[in-house]
Enzyme design. Sequence first.
Site, PDB file in Angstrom:
ATOM      1  N   ALA A 180       0.863  -1.187   0.000  1.00 23.94           N
ATOM      2  CA  ALA A 180       0.000   0.000   0.000  1.00 23.94           C
ATOM      3  C   ALA A 180       0.895   1.231   0.000  1.00 23.94           C
ATOM      4  CB  ALA A 180      -0.884  -0.021   1.236  1.00 23.94           C
ATOM      5  N   GLY A 240       0.575  -5.100   0.786  1.00 18.80           N
ATOM      6  CA  GLY A 240      -0.609  -5.164  -0.076  1.00 18.80           C
ATOM      7  C   GLY A 240      -0.304  -5.783  -1.436  1.00 18.80           C
ATOM      8  N   GLU A 284      -0.520  -9.374  -0.850  1.00 12.23           N
ATOM      9  CA  GLU A 284      -1.938  -9.676  -0.636  1.00 12.23           C
ATOM     10  C   GLU A 284      -2.709  -9.658  -1.960  1.00 12.23           C
ATOM     11  OE1 GLU A 284      -2.014  -6.598   2.342  1.00 12.23           O
ATOM     12  OE2 GLU A 284      -2.540  -8.050   3.905  1.00 12.23           O
ATOM     13  N   GLU A 304       4.861  -5.135   6.928  1.00 13.41           N
ATOM     14  CA  GLU A 304       4.154  -4.077   7.658  1.00 13.41           C
ATOM     15  C   GLU A 304       4.680  -3.908   9.078  1.00 13.41           C
ATOM     16  OE1 GLU A 304       2.691  -6.532   5.934  1.00 13.41           O
ATOM     17  OE2 GLU A 304       1.131  -5.721   4.642  1.00 13.41           O
TER      18      GLU A 304
HETATM   19  N1  CAA Z   1       4.632   3.216  -0.607  1.00  9.57           N
HETATM   20  C1  CAA Z   1       5.048   4.377  -1.127  1.00  9.57           C
HETATM   21  N2  CAA Z   1       6.238   4.525  -1.754  1.00  9.57           N
HETATM   22  C2  CAA Z   1       7.020   3.428  -1.852  1.00  9.57           C
HETATM   23  C3  CAA Z   1       6.637   2.187  -1.340  1.00  9.57           C
HETATM   24  C4  CAA Z   1       5.378   2.091  -0.684  1.00  9.57           C
HETATM   25  N3  CAA Z   1       4.910   0.938  -0.180  1.00  9.57           N
HETATM   26  N4  CAA Z   1       7.633   1.299  -1.570  1.00  9.57           N
HETATM   27  C5  CAA Z   1       8.599   1.963  -2.237  1.00  9.57           C
HETATM   28  N5  CAA Z   1       8.233   3.257  -2.411  1.00  9.57           N
HETATM   29  C6  CAA Z   1       8.981   4.309  -3.084  1.00  9.57           C
HETATM   30  C7  CAA Z   1      10.149   4.784  -2.232  1.00  9.57           C
HETATM   31  O1  CAA Z   1       9.725   5.744  -1.264  1.00  9.57           O
HETATM   32  C8  CAA Z   1      11.049   5.372  -3.285  1.00  9.57           C
HETATM   33  O2  CAA Z   1      10.551   6.633  -3.652  1.00  9.57           O
HETATM   34  P1  CAA Z   1      11.577   7.887  -3.758  1.00  9.57           P
HETATM   35  O3  CAA Z   1      12.453   7.533  -4.929  1.00  9.57           O
HETATM   36  O4  CAA Z   1      10.685   9.050  -4.022  1.00  9.57           O
HETATM   37  O5  CAA Z   1      12.331   7.934  -2.486  1.00  9.57           O
HETATM   38  C9  CAA Z   1      10.830   4.453  -4.491  1.00  9.57           C
HETATM   39  O6  CAA Z   1       9.592   3.791  -4.252  1.00  9.57           O
HETATM   40  C10 CAA Z   1      11.908   3.390  -4.628  1.00  9.57           C
HETATM   41  O7  CAA Z   1      12.001   2.694  -3.387  1.00  9.57           O
HETATM   42  P2  CAA Z   1      13.394   2.477  -2.613  1.00  9.57           P
HETATM   43  O8  CAA Z   1      14.337   3.571  -2.916  1.00  9.57           O
HETATM   44  O9  CAA Z   1      13.078   2.238  -1.178  1.00  9.57           O
HETATM   45  O10 CAA Z   1      13.888   1.132  -3.351  1.00  9.57           O
HETATM   46  P3  CAA Z   1      14.835   0.015  -2.763  1.00  9.57           P
HETATM   47  O11 CAA Z   1      15.129  -0.880  -3.911  1.00  9.57           O
HETATM   48  O12 CAA Z   1      15.980   0.606  -2.013  1.00  9.57           O
HETATM   49  O13 CAA Z   1      13.946  -0.784  -1.670  1.00  9.57           O
HETATM   50  C11 CAA Z   1      11.953  -1.893  -0.897  1.00  9.57           C
HETATM   51  C12 CAA Z   1      12.832  -1.511  -2.097  1.00  9.57           C
HETATM   52  C13 CAA Z   1      12.696  -2.877   0.023  1.00  9.57           C
HETATM   53  C14 CAA Z   1      10.728  -2.592  -1.470  1.00  9.57           C
HETATM   54  C15 CAA Z   1      11.565  -0.629  -0.100  1.00  9.57           C
HETATM   55  O14 CAA Z   1      11.098   0.352  -1.012  1.00  9.57           O
HETATM   56  C16 CAA Z   1      10.496  -0.853   0.913  1.00  9.57           C
HETATM   57  O15 CAA Z   1      10.767  -1.381   1.987  1.00  9.57           O
HETATM   58  N6  CAA Z   1       9.228  -0.449   0.624  1.00  9.57           N
HETATM   59  C17 CAA Z   1       8.136  -0.510   1.539  1.00  9.57           C
HETATM   60  C18 CAA Z   1       7.600  -1.924   1.646  1.00  9.57           C
HETATM   61  C19 CAA Z   1       6.468  -1.982   2.675  1.00  9.57           C
HETATM   62  O16 CAA Z   1       6.648  -1.693   3.822  1.00  9.57           O
HETATM   63  N7  CAA Z   1       5.257  -2.401   2.228  1.00  9.57           N
HETATM   64  C20 CAA Z   1       4.114  -2.508   3.065  1.00  9.57           C
HETATM   65  C21 CAA Z   1       3.260  -1.282   2.953  1.00  9.57           C
HETATM   66  S1  CAA Z   1       1.906  -1.261   4.104  1.00  9.57           S
HETATM   67  C22 CAA Z   1       0.773  -2.296   3.441  1.00  9.57           C
HETATM   68  O17 CAA Z   1       0.917  -2.821   2.353  1.00  9.57           O
HETATM   69  C23 CAA Z   1      -0.441  -2.542   4.298  1.00  9.57           C
HETATM   70  C24 CAA Z   1      -1.351  -3.628   3.809  1.00  9.57           C
HETATM   71  O18 CAA Z   1      -1.402  -4.675   4.345  1.00  9.57           O
HETATM   72  C25 CAA Z   1      -2.243  -3.398   2.701  1.00  9.57           C
END
Ligand code: CAA
Length: 259
Positions: free
Chosen positions: A67, A110, A113, A133
């Site tokens: 998400a 998500g 999911e 998460e």
């Molecule tokens: N939401 C918004 N933006 C996101 C995102 C997310 N879930 N995941 C990545 N991005 C964005 C980053 O902020 C970044 O944007 P900027 O260039 O503007 O900074 C861009 O995508 C590239 O990401 P990274 O620089 O972080 O890329 P990376 O290769 O170094 O790392 C990653 C990749 C490990 C996937 C890391 O991006 C990450 O940990 N993302 C979040 C994953 C997460 O926590 N997901 C769960 C979300 S909550 C949810 O989903 C609830 C549910 O149950 C429905």
Amino acid sequence: MEQWTCILTSIPKPGIGVIQLNRPQVLNALSLQTMIEIVEAMEQFERSADIRCIVIHGNEKAFAAGADIKEMSGAGSMEMLERDQFARWERIRAIKKPIIGAISGFALGGGCELAMNCDMLIASETAQFGQPEINIGVMPGAGGTQRLTRAIGKVRAMEIALTGRMISAREAWRAGLINKVVPVESYVQEAIALASEIAGKAPLAVKLIKESVLKSFSTTLEGGLELERKNFYLLFASEDQKEGMNAFIEKRKPMWKNK
Ligand code: CAA
């Protein structure tokens, strides 16, 4: 086809409706608008008499990294409840045509999911699945604790959701989460090939098989067996049952009518 802002849709082969998540700059993070468009595109394909199977994919680096964290970071409980964005996924459950997910790169939160909402999953060797998460102070909210547990069992689901650790495509395959691991160059084509194979089967039987298998998640064995039996008998009201059985006896290929 409508103009989308977060996804692309196409029909690369007769009978196959394809949805591609298209927010590569944020690893296909699932914003509210993305979720709206995914569900609406699926429902359009569901309504189309020409489509038999749906394929959904992202890009090589990410199916979807979850998400959209930036969109929800400042929200309060009541606002989240009001948005109820993950409830929209429930509409995917009502899609009767098979949905095949083609996963490469990150399928997290998500995104994992959404993948688990698909009926079958083809993954590239680079795919990584996880429910991270916990690392941002929350928990899966769109089916992760339920679908992952049903797919791979309690202890593995606990480990993934409680540590936020990602699992590789191979681990996901060994655990029974996905159907197949293929080279990254061909994961979308493999999913389309699988969709095409199913698109060539008797459509009413496809629909009732999907319904019956999914029922096993929400009913007792007795209730599920009853539905299966009734669906089996129901197919004897179809022209395709007569065609399929006659074609077998006459040693020819069946010509399905979806009737
Ligand atoms: N939401 C918004 N933006 C996101 C995102 C997310 N879930 N995941 C990545 N991005 C964005 C980053 O902020 C970044 O944007 P900027 O260039 O503007 O900074 C861009 O995508 C590239 O990401 P990274 O620089 O972080 O890329 P990376 O290769 O170094 O790392 C990653 C990749 C490990 C996937 C890391 O991006 C990450 O940990 N993302 C979040 C994953 C997460 O926590 N997901 C769960 C979300 S909550 C949810 O989903 C609830 C549910 O149950 C429905």
